[in-house]
Write an enzyme that holds these catalytic residues in place. Sequence first.
Site, mmCIF file in Angstrom:
data_model
loop_
_atom_site.group_PDB
_atom_site.id
_atom_site.type_symbol
_atom_site.label_atom_id
_atom_site.label_comp_id
_atom_site.label_asym_id
_atom_site.label_seq_id
_atom_site.Cartn_x
_atom_site.Cartn_y
_atom_site.Cartn_z
ATOM 1 N N GLU A 88 0.806 -1.211 0.000
ATOM 2 C CA GLU A 88 0.000 0.000 0.000
ATOM 3 C C GLU A 88 0.841 1.265 0.000
ATOM 4 O OE1 GLU A 88 -1.787 0.560 4.140
ATOM 5 O OE2 GLU A 88 -1.500 -1.591 3.958
ATOM 6 N N CYS A 108 6.715 -6.685 7.160
ATOM 7 C CA CYS A 108 7.905 -6.180 7.859
ATOM 8 C C CYS A 108 8.241 -7.160 8.971
ATOM 9 C CB CYS A 108 7.594 -4.802 8.451
ATOM 10 S SG CYS A 108 9.003 -4.033 9.290
ATOM 11 N N CYS A 112 7.470 -3.993 15.596
ATOM 12 C CA CYS A 112 7.025 -2.909 16.492
ATOM 13 C C CYS A 112 5.579 -3.176 16.922
ATOM 14 C CB CYS A 112 7.124 -1.552 15.794
ATOM 15 S SG CYS A 112 8.801 -1.146 15.303
ATOM 16 N N CYS A 115 2.479 -1.258 15.264
ATOM 17 C CA CYS A 115 2.452 -1.121 13.807
ATOM 18 C C CYS A 115 1.759 -2.302 13.148
ATOM 19 C CB CYS A 115 3.878 -0.991 13.293
ATOM 20 S SG CYS A 115 3.960 -0.765 11.513
ATOM 21 N N GLY A 160 7.380 -1.912 5.720
ATOM 22 C CA GLY A 160 8.757 -2.356 5.516
ATOM 23 C C GLY A 160 9.769 -1.480 6.210
ATOM 24 N N GLU A 161 10.943 -2.064 6.443
ATOM 25 C CA GLU A 161 12.058 -1.320 7.026
ATOM 26 C C GLU A 161 13.071 -1.112 5.885
ATOM 27 O OE1 GLU A 161 13.283 0.380 9.613
ATOM 28 O OE2 GLU A 161 15.178 0.382 8.521
ATOM 29 N N SER A 215 12.790 6.422 13.856
ATOM 30 C CA SER A 215 11.638 6.192 14.724
ATOM 31 C C SER A 215 12.152 5.945 16.130
ATOM 32 C CB SER A 215 10.847 4.977 14.222
ATOM 33 O OG SER A 215 10.415 5.227 12.915
ATOM 34 N N ASN A 291 -1.827 6.316 15.813
ATOM 35 C CA ASN A 291 -3.029 5.868 15.137
ATOM 36 C C ASN A 291 -3.358 4.503 15.730
ATOM 37 O OD1 ASN A 291 -4.634 6.740 12.863
ATOM 38 N ND2 ASN A 291 -2.708 7.105 11.784
ATOM 39 N N CYS A 334 0.500 2.759 8.648
ATOM 40 C CA CYS A 334 1.195 1.698 7.907
ATOM 41 C C CYS A 334 0.547 0.332 8.048
ATOM 42 C CB CYS A 334 2.611 1.547 8.427
ATOM 43 S SG CYS A 334 3.494 3.064 8.405
HETATM 44 N N1 SAH Z 1 10.309 0.829 9.210
HETATM 45 C C1 SAH Z 1 10.483 2.239 9.141
HETATM 46 C C2 SAH Z 1 9.503 2.963 8.247
HETATM 47 C C3 SAH Z 1 8.055 2.549 8.255
HETATM 48 S S1 SAH Z 1 7.006 3.122 9.536
HETATM 49 C C4 SAH Z 1 10.494 2.836 10.528
HETATM 50 O O1 SAH Z 1 10.301 2.110 11.475
HETATM 51 O O2 SAH Z 1 10.745 4.022 10.659
HETATM 52 C C5 SAH Z 1 6.856 4.853 9.384
HETATM 53 C C6 SAH Z 1 6.585 5.523 10.711
HETATM 54 O O3 SAH Z 1 5.252 5.261 11.176
HETATM 55 C C7 SAH Z 1 7.518 5.061 11.794
HETATM 56 O O4 SAH Z 1 7.944 6.166 12.546
HETATM 57 C C8 SAH Z 1 6.616 4.150 12.609
HETATM 58 O O5 SAH Z 1 7.112 3.971 13.907
HETATM 59 C C9 SAH Z 1 5.305 4.889 12.535
HETATM 60 N N2 SAH Z 1 4.108 4.128 12.864
HETATM 61 C C10 SAH Z 1 3.851 2.821 12.674
HETATM 62 N N3 SAH Z 1 2.631 2.496 13.107
HETATM 63 C C11 SAH Z 1 2.078 3.626 13.573
HETATM 64 C C12 SAH Z 1 0.828 3.943 14.181
HETATM 65 N N4 SAH Z 1 -0.102 3.007 14.383
HETATM 66 N N5 SAH Z 1 0.609 5.229 14.538
HETATM 67 C C13 SAH Z 1 1.545 6.189 14.343
HETATM 68 N N6 SAH Z 1 2.726 5.960 13.795
HETATM 69 C C14 SAH Z 1 3.005 4.683 13.422
#
Ligand code: SAH
Length: 347
Positions: A88, A108, A112, A115, A160-161, A215, A291, A334
């Site tokens: 997406e 991914c 986390c 996420c 993804g990372e 992050s 979120n 995400c």
């Molecule tokens: N893997 C990478 C990039 C993808 S996530 C990373 O970890 O940075 C992009 C951002 O969205 C990251 O800062 C992640 O921690 C955040 N994120 C993921 N899920 C989220 C959620 N439910 N609410 C707010 N931010 C979120």
Amino acid sequence: MKKILQDLSYEELAALVNACGEKAFRAKQIFEGLMQGKKISELPVSAPLRAKLLDMYEDEPVKIREIFTSQDGTKKFLFELADGNLIEGVLMKYKYGNTQCVSTQVGCRMGCKFCASTLGGRLRDLTAGEILCEILAVNRLEGGTLRERAVTNVVLMGSGEPFDNYENVVKFLRNLTAEGGIHISARNVSLSTCGLVPEMRRFAEEGIPLNLTISLHAITDEQRRRTMPIANKYSIAEILAACSEYFEKTGRRYIFEYSLIEGENADEAHALALCALLKGRPCHVNLIRLNAVKERNLKGTDERTARKFLEILEKNGISATLRRSMGADIGGACGQLRAAYLENGNE
Ligand code: SAH
């Protein structure tokens, strides 16, 4: 799966066209066609060359399967890859331009807790061309061309990372920023990582001056380990040292993402500790209220708590912004869309 023609740089494509016994100007025509988001079957080339290309390469590596439009104008795209996998992307419209958020992997494996991308693990890496095609497809759909782009900014913040798919992501960044292609300046690109320290170090040597975003989401290693398994491998101190190295090598300040999670990291004491941690560093902090993800038992803070947190950072001289949560009504975070889609048995 066939190969992806959009993986190739202009030079690689020129060598391929030459090897097919074609004149050099064809390479430019093909490259421009591809960068405009065309399929191979739409390229202005001879029938035998088209057949040869279609034999080896995917006609349309990334198809837009569905589009969801939010009340705030944000659009969320569900893309289908040639092997049927779904990824997406999001297009956010701002005054200064349109920012597309792209995925770099199917799923991914960073795990986390907040996420949705990580719920089913990592299925596979995307190739450089597949990541680029997410942008080429949206730019075309939105009526953009190579000169008048509909996509002006790119963030690698989808599923993804990016640094867990290092080689393909760096190749994608080189093709994205190359002259003659879609040519989006590295300054308009942000790469977000959960903090893979060796790759952060390696990336500082690549000469791609983008906005490096980390992050963080916590102020101590212990707290970070509660929501981000990667914190068991690398400490905040190591991340900060890699950030300093990035700044020394590129002159670019770096950015921290800090999602405000109720009862976890969003109190005044946390804000003050974050100030102490980042004091004097050439950085910026992006705050966002988490979120809520249905499958995860974590909630974002209320607006008031978020504003208070921002105020404390500002009072202490830390550059910070409170981001609006865009597209909340269409599963803006995400992996939410893909997860919902798979769950509803749409595959
Ligand atoms: N893997 C990478 C990039 C993808 S996530 C990373 O970890 O940075 C992009 C951002 O969205 C990251 O800062 C992640 O921690 C955040 N994120 C993921 N899920 C989220 C959620 N439910 N609410 C707010 N931010 C979120």
